[in-house]
Design a protein around this motif. Sequence first.
Motif, PDB file in Angstrom:
ATOM      1  N   VAL A   1       8.745  18.169  66.461  1.00 26.30           N
ATOM      2  CA  VAL A   1       7.746  19.211  66.248  1.00 26.30           C
ATOM      3  C   VAL A   1       6.616  18.672  65.376  1.00 26.30           C
ATOM      4  CG1 VAL A   1       9.335  21.123  66.565  1.00 26.30           C
ATOM      5  CG2 VAL A   1       9.082  20.125  64.297  1.00 26.30           C
TER       6      VAL A   1
ATOM      7  N   GLU B   1      10.465  21.285  60.680  1.00 25.62           N
ATOM      8  CA  GLU B   1      11.571  21.278  61.646  1.00 25.62           C
ATOM      9  C   GLU B   1      12.352  22.592  61.649  1.00 25.62           C
ATOM     10  OE1 GLU B   1      14.923  19.088  58.867  1.00 25.62           O
ATOM     11  OE2 GLU B   1      13.379  17.889  59.841  1.00 25.62           O
TER      12      GLU B   1
ATOM     13  N   THR C   1      13.441  26.121  62.663  1.00 23.30           N
ATOM     14  CA  THR C   1      13.304  26.886  63.900  1.00 23.30           C
ATOM     15  C   THR C   1      14.111  28.174  63.833  1.00 23.30           C
ATOM     16  OG1 THR C   1      15.190  25.744  64.932  1.00 23.30           O
ATOM     17  CG2 THR C   1      12.989  24.800  65.309  1.00 23.30           C
TER      18      THR C   1
ATOM     19  N   THR D   1       9.489  27.179  66.699  1.00 27.49           N
ATOM     20  CA  THR D   1       9.232  26.770  65.324  1.00 27.49           C
ATOM     21  C   THR D   1       8.852  27.973  64.471  1.00 27.49           C
ATOM     22  OG1 THR D   1       6.912  26.286  65.861  1.00 27.49           O
ATOM     23  CG2 THR D   1       8.487  24.467  66.014  1.00 27.49           C
TER      24      THR D   1
END
Length: 276
Positions: free
Chosen positions: A215, A219, A221, A232
């Motif tokens: 991403v 990170e 999510t 995200t």
Amino acid sequence: MLRRSIYKTPVQLRAMLQPGRITADALQAVRAIVAPGVTTAELDATAARIIESRGAESNFQLVRGYRHTTCVSVNEQVVHGIPGDRVLEPGDIVSIDAGAQYAGWNGDSAITVVVPDPDRPELVAARDELSRVTEGSMWAGIAAMARGTHIGEIGAAIEDHIVGAGHGYGILRDYVGHGIGRKMHEAPSVFNYRVPDPGPRIRPGLVLAIEPMVVAGSEETFVEEDEWTVSTVDGTAGSHWEHSVAVHDGGIWVLTAPDGGAAGLEPFGVRPVAFE
């Protein structure tokens, strides 16, 4: 209870060639139609048509509660996006994950495509770079599989490639690669980052799905209300690349790449070796 070996016999490896080719063909067909105005359901239908025409079935549809042939994740959606009536727009970054089961054996692969947008070249360039680095990290992991002694070296190579790009990208921690064979998801887990445990040995008969999920920002999510789509938290874009890869007596072969991985591995000085 006896544990099934993670290593395949030469006969079993040969049985995995065809589902890998079918999976590759399905994703090539999907890539060709990614464009503004196309719906994610149309991408899914294209993959389904190819897989079914080759006498295979979608292994995604064998997952309990999932009825689609692919996962299509757009922009902040990193993985497990559900195809539907969403219309692709210029500048979207689209990850497509698909798999085929043929004669009881499985293939699994994913690609990322950025929809052209002449009005926003900077956005497209940034998302192209995210996809390029993610794909490159996958090939770095595959090259480590060709040269290494233990599975842990794959994740270390993936992380080093991403960190070395210098963009501060995040690597998803909760979603990892896996073994593949009679089932789409088998042991062992293949981490996309360095871990203390070296993991199982890399030797002939090992077949892994190597799939970094990267991403542009944090990170962190969450799973959306559909209970599948992973997005995200900060809304930044994600990219997902994956190949199923076999180690055999003669070397390494990427089952889900039309050329066995030759082009992707060339920058790493690795040459795949075909087997039949």
